[in-house]
Motif scaffolding. Structure first.
Motif, PDB file in Angstrom:
ATOM      1  N   THR A  44      -2.606 -23.317  39.791  1.00 49.76           N
ATOM      2  CA  THR A  44      -1.698 -22.870  38.730  1.00 49.76           C
ATOM      3  C   THR A  44      -1.948 -21.430  38.302  1.00 49.76           C
ATOM      4  OG1 THR A  44      -3.151 -23.602  36.946  1.00 49.76           O
ATOM      5  CG2 THR A  44      -1.553 -25.214  37.807  1.00 49.76           C
ATOM      6  N   GLY A  45      -3.113 -20.891  38.599  1.00 48.75           N
ATOM      7  CA  GLY A  45      -3.450 -19.536  38.199  1.00 48.75           C
ATOM      8  C   GLY A  45      -3.903 -19.410  36.753  1.00 48.75           C
ATOM      9  N   GLU A  46      -3.923 -20.522  35.985  1.00 42.86           N
ATOM     10  CA  GLU A  46      -4.349 -20.450  34.585  1.00 42.86           C
ATOM     11  C   GLU A  46      -5.862 -20.521  34.480  1.00 42.86           C
ATOM     12  OE1 GLU A  46      -3.097 -24.076  32.482  1.00 42.86           O
ATOM     13  OE2 GLU A  46      -1.092 -23.713  33.179  1.00 42.86           O
ATOM     14  N   MET A  47      -6.346 -19.967  33.365  1.00 42.24           N
ATOM     15  CA  MET A  47      -7.779 -20.035  33.083  1.00 42.24           C
ATOM     16  C   MET A  47      -8.095 -21.419  32.521  1.00 42.24           C
ATOM     17  SD  MET A  47      -9.171 -17.304  34.098  1.00 42.24           S
ATOM     18  CE  MET A  47     -10.788 -17.392  33.393  1.00 42.24           C
ATOM     19  N   ARG A  48      -9.151 -22.009  33.010  1.00 40.51           N
ATOM     20  CA  ARG A  48      -9.598 -23.333  32.572  1.00 40.51           C
ATOM     21  C   ARG A  48     -11.029 -23.236  32.056  1.00 40.51           C
ATOM     22  NH1 ARG A  48      -5.544 -27.297  33.054  1.00 40.51           N
ATOM     23  NH2 ARG A  48      -4.318 -26.838  34.877  1.00 40.51           N
ATOM     24  N   GLU A  49     -11.397 -24.216  31.248  1.00 38.23           N
ATOM     25  CA  GLU A  49     -12.766 -24.333  30.738  1.00 38.23           C
ATOM     26  C   GLU A  49     -13.286 -25.726  31.026  1.00 38.23           C
ATOM     27  OE1 GLU A  49     -13.163 -23.435  26.616  1.00 38.23           O
ATOM     28  OE2 GLU A  49     -12.818 -21.298  26.898  1.00 38.23           O
ATOM     29  N   SER A  50     -14.558 -25.782  31.358  1.00 38.94           N
ATOM     30  CA  SER A  50     -15.228 -27.063  31.566  1.00 38.94           C
ATOM     31  C   SER A  50     -16.532 -27.024  30.779  1.00 38.94           C
ATOM     32  CB  SER A  50     -15.509 -27.249  33.061  1.00 38.94           C
ATOM     33  OG  SER A  50     -16.276 -28.403  33.270  1.00 38.94           O
ATOM     34  N   THR A  51     -16.680 -27.937  29.818  1.00 35.04           N
ATOM     35  CA  THR A  51     -17.881 -27.967  28.981  1.00 35.04           C
ATOM     36  C   THR A  51     -18.788 -29.101  29.417  1.00 35.04           C
ATOM     37  OG1 THR A  51     -16.674 -27.031  27.123  1.00 35.04           O
ATOM     38  CG2 THR A  51     -18.727 -28.156  26.613  1.00 35.04           C
ATOM     39  N   GLU A  52     -20.061 -28.783  29.545  1.00 33.24           N
ATOM     40  CA  GLU A  52     -21.086 -29.765  29.928  1.00 33.24           C
ATOM     41  C   GLU A  52     -22.080 -29.865  28.771  1.00 33.24           C
ATOM     42  OE1 GLU A  52     -22.606 -32.455  32.642  1.00 33.24           O
ATOM     43  OE2 GLU A  52     -20.938 -31.117  33.096  1.00 33.24           O
ATOM     44  N   TRP A  53     -22.481 -31.088  28.417  1.00 27.61           N
ATOM     45  CA  TRP A  53     -23.440 -31.305  27.337  1.00 27.61           C
ATOM     46  C   TRP A  53     -24.793 -31.666  27.920  1.00 27.61           C
ATOM     47  CZ3 TRP A  53     -22.712 -30.135  22.353  1.00 27.61           C
ATOM     48  CH2 TRP A  53     -21.395 -29.896  21.943  1.00 27.61           C
ATOM     49  N   HIS A  54     -25.848 -31.073  27.368  1.00 29.28           N
ATOM     50  CA  HIS A  54     -27.213 -31.274  27.859  1.00 29.28           C
ATOM     51  C   HIS A  54     -28.100 -31.792  26.726  1.00 29.28           C
ATOM     52  CE1 HIS A  54     -25.908 -28.764  31.228  1.00 29.28           C
ATOM     53  NE2 HIS A  54     -25.357 -27.983  30.306  1.00 29.28           N
ATOM     54  N   SER A  55     -28.861 -32.841  26.998  1.00 28.75           N
ATOM     55  CA  SER A  55     -29.834 -33.372  26.030  1.00 28.75           C
ATOM     56  C   SER A  55     -31.173 -32.702  26.310  1.00 28.75           C
ATOM     57  CB  SER A  55     -29.979 -34.883  26.191  1.00 28.75           C
ATOM     58  OG  SER A  55     -28.766 -35.505  25.912  1.00 28.75           O
ATOM     59  N   ILE A  56     -31.756 -32.114  25.266  1.00 30.82           N
ATOM     60  CA  ILE A  56     -33.007 -31.372  25.414  1.00 30.82           C
ATOM     61  C   ILE A  56     -34.009 -31.886  24.399  1.00 30.82           C
ATOM     62  CG2 ILE A  56     -34.085 -29.086  25.343  1.00 30.82           C
ATOM     63  CD1 ILE A  56     -31.310 -27.920  26.031  1.00 30.82           C
ATOM     64  N   SER A  57     -35.259 -32.082  24.848  1.00 30.60           N
ATOM     65  CA  SER A  57     -36.340 -32.541  23.964  1.00 30.60           C
ATOM     66  C   SER A  57     -37.450 -31.508  23.916  1.00 30.60           C
ATOM     67  CB  SER A  57     -36.920 -33.864  24.472  1.00 30.60           C
ATOM     68  OG  SER A  57     -35.938 -34.856  24.463  1.00 30.60           O
ATOM     69  N   PHE A  58     -37.932 -31.243  22.699  1.00 30.72           N
ATOM     70  CA  PHE A  58     -39.063 -30.357  22.471  1.00 30.72           C
ATOM     71  C   PHE A  58     -40.220 -31.213  21.961  1.00 30.72           C
ATOM     72  CE2 PHE A  58     -35.233 -27.893  21.605  1.00 30.72           C
ATOM     73  CZ  PHE A  58     -35.442 -26.734  22.329  1.00 30.72           C
ATOM     74  N   PHE A  59     -41.452 -30.804  22.257  1.00 26.90           N
ATOM     75  CA  PHE A  59     -42.617 -31.564  21.828  1.00 26.90           C
ATOM     76  C   PHE A  59     -43.613 -30.661  21.115  1.00 26.90           C
ATOM     77  CE2 PHE A  59     -40.686 -33.913  25.209  1.00 26.90           C
ATOM     78  CZ  PHE A  59     -40.773 -35.220  24.775  1.00 26.90           C
ATOM     79  N   ALA A  60     -44.418 -31.259  20.252  1.00 24.34           N
ATOM     80  CA  ALA A  60     -45.525 -30.617  19.531  1.00 24.34           C
ATOM     81  C   ALA A  60     -45.048 -29.422  18.700  1.00 24.34           C
ATOM     82  CB  ALA A  60     -46.638 -30.239  20.499  1.00 24.34           C
ATOM     83  N   LYS A  61     -45.735 -28.283  18.781  1.00 26.93           N
ATOM     84  CA  LYS A  61     -45.436 -27.117  17.943  1.00 26.93           C
ATOM     85  C   LYS A  61     -44.034 -26.578  18.224  1.00 26.93           C
ATOM     86  CE  LYS A  61     -46.534 -23.951  14.952  1.00 26.93           C
ATOM     87  NZ  LYS A  61     -46.480 -24.304  13.543  1.00 26.93           N
ATOM     88  N   LEU A  62     -43.626 -26.581  19.492  1.00 31.75           N
ATOM     89  CA  LEU A  62     -42.282 -26.111  19.850  1.00 31.75           C
ATOM     90  C   LEU A  62     -41.218 -26.987  19.193  1.00 31.75           C
ATOM     91  CD1 LEU A  62     -40.731 -24.015  21.456  1.00 31.75           C
ATOM     92  CD2 LEU A  62     -40.929 -25.476  23.457  1.00 31.75           C
ATOM     93  N   ALA A  63     -41.488 -28.272  19.050  1.00 32.09           N
ATOM     94  CA  ALA A  63     -40.559 -29.186  18.380  1.00 32.09           C
ATOM     95  C   ALA A  63     -40.433 -28.834  16.901  1.00 32.09           C
ATOM     96  CB  ALA A  63     -41.028 -30.628  18.531  1.00 32.09           C
ATOM     97  N   GLU A  64     -41.536 -28.501  16.257  1.00 29.84           N
ATOM     98  CA  GLU A  64     -41.501 -28.131  14.845  1.00 29.84           C
ATOM     99  C   GLU A  64     -40.695 -26.851  14.638  1.00 29.84           C
ATOM    100  OE1 GLU A  64     -45.557 -27.973  13.520  1.00 29.84           O
ATOM    101  OE2 GLU A  64     -45.897 -30.073  14.037  1.00 29.84           O
ATOM    102  N   ILE A  65     -40.882 -25.880  15.526  1.00 28.76           N
ATOM    103  CA  ILE A  65     -40.151 -24.612  15.425  1.00 28.76           C
ATOM    104  C   ILE A  65     -38.658 -24.844  15.636  1.00 28.76           C
ATOM    105  CG2 ILE A  65     -39.807 -22.368  16.522  1.00 28.76           C
ATOM    106  CD1 ILE A  65     -42.890 -22.443  17.113  1.00 28.76           C
ATOM    107  N   ALA A  66     -38.308 -25.612  16.669  1.00 29.99           N
ATOM    108  CA  ALA A  66     -36.894 -25.891  16.956  1.00 29.99           C
ATOM    109  C   ALA A  66     -36.247 -26.629  15.782  1.00 29.99           C
ATOM    110  CB  ALA A  66     -36.764 -26.706  18.234  1.00 29.99           C
ATOM    111  N   GLY A  67     -36.951 -27.606  15.229  1.00 29.64           N
ATOM    112  CA  GLY A  67     -36.414 -28.362  14.102  1.00 29.64           C
ATOM    113  C   GLY A  67     -36.227 -27.516  12.857  1.00 29.64           C
ATOM    114  N   GLN A  68     -37.090 -26.529  12.678  1.00 27.49           N
ATOM    115  CA  GLN A  68     -37.034 -25.696  11.477  1.00 27.49           C
ATOM    116  C   GLN A  68     -35.959 -24.617  11.563  1.00 27.49           C
ATOM    117  OE1 GLN A  68     -40.764 -23.833  10.540  1.00 27.49           O
ATOM    118  NE2 GLN A  68     -39.980 -22.848   8.710  1.00 27.49           N
ATOM    119  N   TYR A  69     -35.802 -23.990  12.721  1.00 25.59           N
ATOM    120  CA  TYR A  69     -34.947 -22.809  12.802  1.00 25.59           C
ATOM    121  C   TYR A  69     -33.592 -23.012  13.461  1.00 25.59           C
ATOM    122  CZ  TYR A  69     -39.007 -20.230  11.239  1.00 25.59           C
ATOM    123  OH  TYR A  69     -40.059 -19.784  10.502  1.00 25.59           O
TER     124      TYR A  69
END
Length: 168
Positions: A44-69
């Motif tokens: 068709t020549g039109e611009m299309r978008e495809s969105t993909e969702w990703h589940s990400i887990s953080f642990f320990a100190k990195l988890a605290e930083i991600a949760g805070q900011y």
């Protein structure tokens, strides 16, 4: 031969992070990040978008930083590895889910909406965080390695003597 399991995601959070704590006291923060592909439909020549969702887990100190900011809409750069887990749903059916276990994270975009204590306080753009390597905890920080020796002087090729007046 060695193998590689590495993922790099740059996208936006779809919701605020969810932080919980393990019996050991370590934090675990989960986020969902959207990545969007834009392409031109060949037929068709039109611009299309495809969105993909990703589940990400953080642990320990990195988890605290991600949760805070991090907050819904925050743009984030995450490096990690794929992990597939098996679980049983509420109907007793065994299922598999593939998630990303984050090793490092960098907040992108503006400071606005990053969840920091103030507009000029931490949690701003360009803040990079990594999960420390698995090692026993130490009471004192490790000593710094000695500074490298200065490089020996090299002979001039003529280019080093030029003034750097180039406008780019």
């Amino acid at each position: 031969m060695a193998s590689v399991n590495k993922v790099i995601i740059v996208g936006n959070l779809g919701a605020d992070p969810e932080t919980r704590y393990l019996p050991s006291g370590d934090a675990v923060t989960s986020i969902r990040v959207a990545t969007t592909d834009r392409y031109k439909d060949k037929q068709t020549g039109e611009m299309r978008e495809s969105t993909e969702w990703h589940s990400i887990s953080f642990f320990a100190k990195l988890a605290e930083i991600a949760g805070q900011y991090l907050r819904k809409g925050s743009q984030v750069y995450v490096e990690g590895s794929l992990r597939t887990r098996k679980y049983t749903d509420k109907n007793g059916v065994e299922k598999y889910a593939t998630d990303i276990r984050a090793d490092s994270m960098q907040m992108l975009g503006s400071r606005q909406g990053m969840g920091g204590p103030s507009e000029d306080g931490g949690g701003g753009a360009g803040g990079g965080y990594s999960r420390p390597a698995a090692a026993p905890r130490q009471a004192a920080p490790a000593p710094r390695p000695p500074a490298p020796a200065p490089a020996p002087a090299r002979q001039s090729s003529g280019f080093d003597d030029m003034d750097d007046d180039i406008p780019f």
